[in-house]
Design a protein around this motif. Structure first.
Motif, PDB file in Angstrom:
ATOM      1  N   LYS A  39       6.896   0.212   3.686  1.00  0.00           N
ATOM      2  CA  LYS A  39       6.941  -0.674   5.000  1.00  0.00           C
ATOM      3  C   LYS A  39       5.597  -1.056   5.241  1.00  0.00           C
ATOM      4  O   LYS A  39       5.429  -2.158   6.358  1.00  0.00           O
ATOM      5  N   ALA A  40       4.562  -0.216   5.098  1.00  0.00           N
ATOM      6  CA  ALA A  40       3.113  -0.481   5.376  1.00  0.00           C
ATOM      7  C   ALA A  40       2.207   0.111   4.586  1.00  0.00           C
ATOM      8  O   ALA A  40       2.518   1.046   4.316  1.00  0.00           O
ATOM      9  N   VAL A  41       1.041  -0.490   4.289  1.00  0.00           N
ATOM     10  CA  VAL A  41      -0.111   0.111   3.370  1.00  0.00           C
ATOM     11  C   VAL A  41      -1.383  -0.470   4.503  1.00  0.00           C
ATOM     12  O   VAL A  41      -1.397  -1.368   4.388  1.00  0.00           O
ATOM     13  N   ASP A  42      -1.931   0.595   4.733  1.00  0.00           N
ATOM     14  CA  ASP A  42      -3.116   0.314   6.018  1.00  0.00           C
ATOM     15  C   ASP A  42      -4.536   1.074   5.259  1.00  0.00           C
ATOM     16  O   ASP A  42      -4.437   2.307   4.875  1.00  0.00           O
ATOM     17  N   LEU A  43      -5.709   0.436   5.195  1.00  0.00           N
ATOM     18  CA  LEU A  43      -6.871   0.878   5.084  1.00  0.00           C
ATOM     19  C   LEU A  43      -7.481   1.684   6.154  1.00  0.00           C
ATOM     20  O   LEU A  43      -7.610   0.859   7.425  1.00  0.00           O
ATOM     21  N   HIS A  44      -7.860   2.781   6.154  1.00  0.00           N
ATOM     22  CA  HIS A  44      -8.391   3.691   7.268  1.00  0.00           C
ATOM     23  C   HIS A  44      -9.732   3.526   7.188  1.00  0.00           C
ATOM     24  O   HIS A  44     -10.496   3.660   8.341  1.00  0.00           O
ATOM     25  N   GLU A  45     -10.177   4.005   5.931  1.00  0.00           N
ATOM     26  CA  GLU A  45     -11.890   4.145   5.694  1.00  0.00           C
ATOM     27  C   GLU A  45     -12.124   3.540   4.423  1.00  0.00           C
ATOM     28  O   GLU A  45     -11.467   3.517   3.571  1.00  0.00           O
ATOM     29  N   GLY A  46     -13.389   3.004   4.271  1.00  0.00           N
ATOM     30  CA  GLY A  46     -13.979   2.520   3.359  1.00  0.00           C
ATOM     31  C   GLY A  46     -13.521   1.185   2.918  1.00  0.00           C
ATOM     32  O   GLY A  46     -13.107   0.549   3.871  1.00  0.00           O
ATOM     33  N   ASP A  47     -13.548   0.696   1.468  1.00  0.00           N
ATOM     34  CA  ASP A  47     -13.066  -0.734   1.166  1.00  0.00           C
ATOM     35  C   ASP A  47     -11.800  -0.782   0.176  1.00  0.00           C
ATOM     36  O   ASP A  47     -11.860   0.380  -0.690  1.00  0.00           O
ATOM     37  N   TRP A  48     -10.813  -1.409   0.097  1.00  0.00           N
ATOM     38  CA  TRP A  48      -9.867  -1.348  -1.013  1.00  0.00           C
ATOM     39  C   TRP A  48     -10.521  -1.207  -2.430  1.00  0.00           C
ATOM     40  O   TRP A  48     -11.496  -1.739  -2.764  1.00  0.00           O
ATOM     41  N   GLY A  49      -9.840  -0.342  -3.102  1.00  0.00           N
ATOM     42  CA  GLY A  49     -10.111  -0.063  -4.434  1.00  0.00           C
ATOM     43  C   GLY A  49     -11.302   0.909  -4.831  1.00  0.00           C
ATOM     44  O   GLY A  49     -12.053   0.741  -5.907  1.00  0.00           O
ATOM     45  N   THR A  50     -11.959   1.156  -3.763  1.00  0.00           N
ATOM     46  CA  THR A  50     -12.932   2.242  -3.981  1.00  0.00           C
ATOM     47  C   THR A  50     -12.820   3.726  -3.959  1.00  0.00           C
ATOM     48  O   THR A  50     -12.200   4.035  -3.051  1.00  0.00           O
ATOM     49  N   VAL A  51     -13.541   4.550  -4.419  1.00  0.00           N
ATOM     50  CA  VAL A  51     -13.443   5.800  -4.281  1.00  0.00           C
ATOM     51  C   VAL A  51     -13.762   6.324  -2.986  1.00  0.00           C
ATOM     52  O   VAL A  51     -14.822   5.888  -2.345  1.00  0.00           O
ATOM     53  N   GLY A  52     -13.256   7.216  -2.359  1.00  0.00           N
ATOM     54  CA  GLY A  52     -13.496   7.669  -0.949  1.00  0.00           C
ATOM     55  C   GLY A  52     -12.649   6.899  -0.156  1.00  0.00           C
ATOM     56  O   GLY A  52     -12.538   7.557   1.165  1.00  0.00           O
ATOM     57  N   SER A  53     -11.888   5.926  -0.337  1.00  0.00           N
ATOM     58  CA  SER A  53     -11.402   5.099   0.720  1.00  0.00           C
ATOM     59  C   SER A  53     -10.194   5.883   1.081  1.00  0.00           C
ATOM     60  O   SER A  53      -9.584   6.747   0.170  1.00  0.00           O
ATOM     61  N   VAL A  54      -9.700   5.574   2.407  1.00  0.00           N
ATOM     62  CA  VAL A  54      -8.521   6.441   2.682  1.00  0.00           C
ATOM     63  C   VAL A  54      -7.409   5.301   3.026  1.00  0.00           C
ATOM     64  O   VAL A  54      -7.589   4.346   3.866  1.00  0.00           O
ATOM     65  N   ILE A  55      -6.106   5.562   2.551  1.00  0.00           N
ATOM     66  CA  ILE A  55      -5.232   4.645   2.920  1.00  0.00           C
ATOM     67  C   ILE A  55      -3.903   5.348   3.387  1.00  0.00           C
ATOM     68  O   ILE A  55      -3.668   6.477   2.817  1.00  0.00           O
ATOM     69  N   SER A  56      -3.151   4.682   4.551  1.00  0.00           N
ATOM     70  CA  SER A  56      -2.163   5.370   4.985  1.00  0.00           C
ATOM     71  C   SER A  56      -0.850   4.522   4.170  1.00  0.00           C
ATOM     72  O   SER A  56      -1.032   3.138   4.181  1.00  0.00           O
ATOM     73  N   TRP A  57       0.195   5.183   3.999  1.00  0.00           N
ATOM     74  CA  TRP A  57       1.649   4.430   3.637  1.00  0.00           C
ATOM     75  C   TRP A  57       2.566   4.882   4.568  1.00  0.00           C
ATOM     76  O   TRP A  57       2.744   6.033   5.098  1.00  0.00           O
ATOM     77  N   LYS A  58       3.423   3.920   4.828  1.00  0.00           N
ATOM     78  CA  LYS A  58       4.906   4.214   5.404  1.00  0.00           C
ATOM     79  C   LYS A  58       5.783   3.563   4.551  1.00  0.00           C
ATOM     80  O   LYS A  58       5.697   2.572   4.026  1.00  0.00           O
ATOM     81  N   TYR A  59       6.576   4.669   4.010  1.00  0.00           N
ATOM     82  CA  TYR A  59       7.327   4.255   2.950  1.00  0.00           C
ATOM     83  C   TYR A  59       9.074   4.740   3.419  1.00  0.00           C
ATOM     84  O   TYR A  59       8.942   5.661   4.286  1.00  0.00           O
ATOM     85  N   VAL A  60      10.134   4.227   2.536  1.00  0.00           N
ATOM     86  CA  VAL A  60      11.248   4.889   2.746  1.00  0.00           C
ATOM     87  C   VAL A  60      11.558   5.745   1.518  1.00  0.00           C
ATOM     88  O   VAL A  60      11.775   5.177   0.261  1.00  0.00           O
ATOM     89  N   HIS A  61      11.922   7.201   1.620  1.00  0.00           N
ATOM     90  CA  HIS A  61      12.176   8.037   0.397  1.00  0.00           C
ATOM     91  C   HIS A  61      13.530   8.628   0.987  1.00  0.00           C
ATOM     92  O   HIS A  61      13.306   9.219   1.843  1.00  0.00           O
TER      93      HIS A  61
END
Length: 150
Positions: A39-61
């Protein structure tokens, strides 16, 4: 009964391995490709594709909306591998630690996507994450279908 585990699965795809690797290095487009699952993928810290970046996901499982916050622990563009460590969200209610590794092996006209899940359960009543692995395989096939249609 052991609380730590590792699941590995491989899925052959016909779509470009570099495109697939890039999709998980910079996963912000996945919700457009798999809107019924992600449903969503958001970047919280850092840059896309770089070590240390923080990503949040909303998904249906399993028919329920869930969340996960992950930190990118490793990116290897040469080996087409990305490692994510879950740091918050629904999975932390069942697992003390949870790591996703996605790796693409180029084999000419076809490529092999390997998903590895490394985890430690909070207790022995927690199931192995086989339905999460099923989810990842289906998402892999959805991404392949999207790329083959382009």
């Amino acid at each position: 009964m052991t609380l730590t585990g590792k699941l590995v699965t491989q899925t052959e795809i016909k779509s470009d391995g570099d495109l697939f690797h890039d999709m998980f290095r910079k996963p912000h487009r996945i919700y457009n490709i798999c809107p019924d699952k992600v449903k969503a993928v958001d970047l919280h810290e850092g840059d896309w594709g770089t070590v240390g970046s923080v990503i949040s996901w909303k998904y249906v499982h399993d028919g329920k909306e869930k969340t996960a916050k992950e930190i990118i622990e490793a990116v290897d563009d040469e080996k087409k591998s990305v490692t994510f460590k879950v740091i918050e969200g629904d999975l932390t209610e069942l697992y003390k630690s949870f790591i996703f590794i996605v790796h693409v092996d180029a084999m000419g006209e076809s490529n092999l996507v390997t998903w590895t899940l490394e985890y430690e359960k909070l207790n022995e009543n927690v199931p192995d994450p086989t339905t999460i692995m099923d989810f990842l395989v289906i998402m892999t096939k959805d991404i392949e279908t999207y790329h083959l249609q382009k």
